[in-house]
Design an enzyme around this catalytic site. Sequence first.
Site, PDB file in Angstrom:
ATOM      1  CG  ASP A  96      -0.472   0.448   2.479  1.00 61.66           C
ATOM      2  OD1 ASP A  96       0.768   0.598   2.611  1.00 61.66           O
ATOM      3  OD2 ASP A  96      -1.269   0.668   3.405  1.00 61.66           O
ATOM      4  CG  ASP A 260      -2.879  -3.896   7.255  1.00 70.16           C
ATOM      5  OD1 ASP A 260      -3.776  -3.563   6.461  1.00 70.16           O
ATOM      6  OD2 ASP A 260      -2.270  -3.059   7.947  1.00 70.16           O
TER       7      ASP A 260
END
Length: 429
Positions: A96, A260
């Site tokens: 990301d 996450d």
Amino acid sequence: MKFLFADSLDFVDPNYDFLADRHGAKRVALHGDEFPHEFLDEVPYDGMLVSRGIVGDGPVAGKYTDAQIMRFRREGARSFLRFEEARFPDTMMMGDCGAFTYRAMAVPPYGGEDTAEFYADGRFTHGCSPDHIIFDFDAPISARTIEEVPEDVRDRYEVTLQNAAEFKAAAKAIGPGFTPMGVIQGWSAASMADAAADLVKMGYDYLALGGTVPLKIHQLRQALAAIRSSIPSDTRLHVLGFGKIECLADLEHFGVTSFDTTSPLVRAFKDAKKNYWMRDAAGDLSYYTAIRIPQATENNKLKAKAREGSVNQEEIRVLESAALVAVREMAGRTGGIDDALDAVMEYWAILNWDEEASPSRRAAAATRQRAVYARTLGERPWEDCTCRVCREGGVEALIFRNSNRNKRRGMHNLHVFHRHLQKFRTTEA
Ligand SMILES: [Zn+2]
């Protein structure tokens, strides 16, 4: 539900010498150090997440050196992290942009094209569109429309969606082994649901909800409920930076595919109390507080006190080593728990000596702390865990002291959390 560990170059020296408090004699930094999946006997997560902001390959300074950035982009994330598919099958390697690292900028420093290139170089299996964090969250009853929010919020919302469209097109070039993920940002459950529906229209079948860190659990529930009702049931959903790991059942309830977190690792040394994790007989996570015995010569508070002349350095060193010895003797059953607590609390009293506090307040604080430590030492949780940290380190895993020890405790927590999640999955399913 898959758990991804957000890495931030977290490793330990496998040959660290606890008694001498120094690295193993032949340590080679990074190459000889071990990531959690290398150090532990079994991989303690279902995948890893690497943020571009942590790597720091662009305008945002990260944690990697220039040489590491080059190697990361040349060899790919899996090779760099020694998390190869062959050794760790069926794991995700997700990227990301690390929106939190550039939250103060007017616009994200990355676009769709260069982000797709970054994921291609890194050979990621999954990657998120470049988003921009929105910090507002309206209650459903007073949720603002897009015309009512400040320009900054509107800009962040729109640039997140524009980037997602650009990234979706650019990601085609990466090939079929890569799954692009569209990031949802919004200032309310309804605006997040709208963004999610837009992302599905763009062709995304895996979405990631960003900006959840400041949300209270009931706000996260509202957001997930609204998003779920606005997208097809087979659209996968990831929660980015999920910190409220006590609320796993909520993720399951709203059909979250993956999330996450760094919580198991960082709470080992950043939480005031929940440092060492266990799964109790009832199947819940329970927590122990680690015993703080900092290095006298490296503790900033003690160094300042020594400079002021309010404490004597030599005296502190004697108390520090007495505390370590007494705790180890107690763990080895050659010493008693009261002796260990006395020694630990004597050192604690110097560490936490507050000129301002009255003697009675000091005594009350010490009594409370002693009870917390009595539970940790008395219940001997390290003897019930078979992970490598506890097997090799024993009570050292419970001593709050320098990075090698604290990160090991974090790795133990990852092990416990992953086992917990696996059991949780089978009982919930
Ligand atoms: Zn353990």
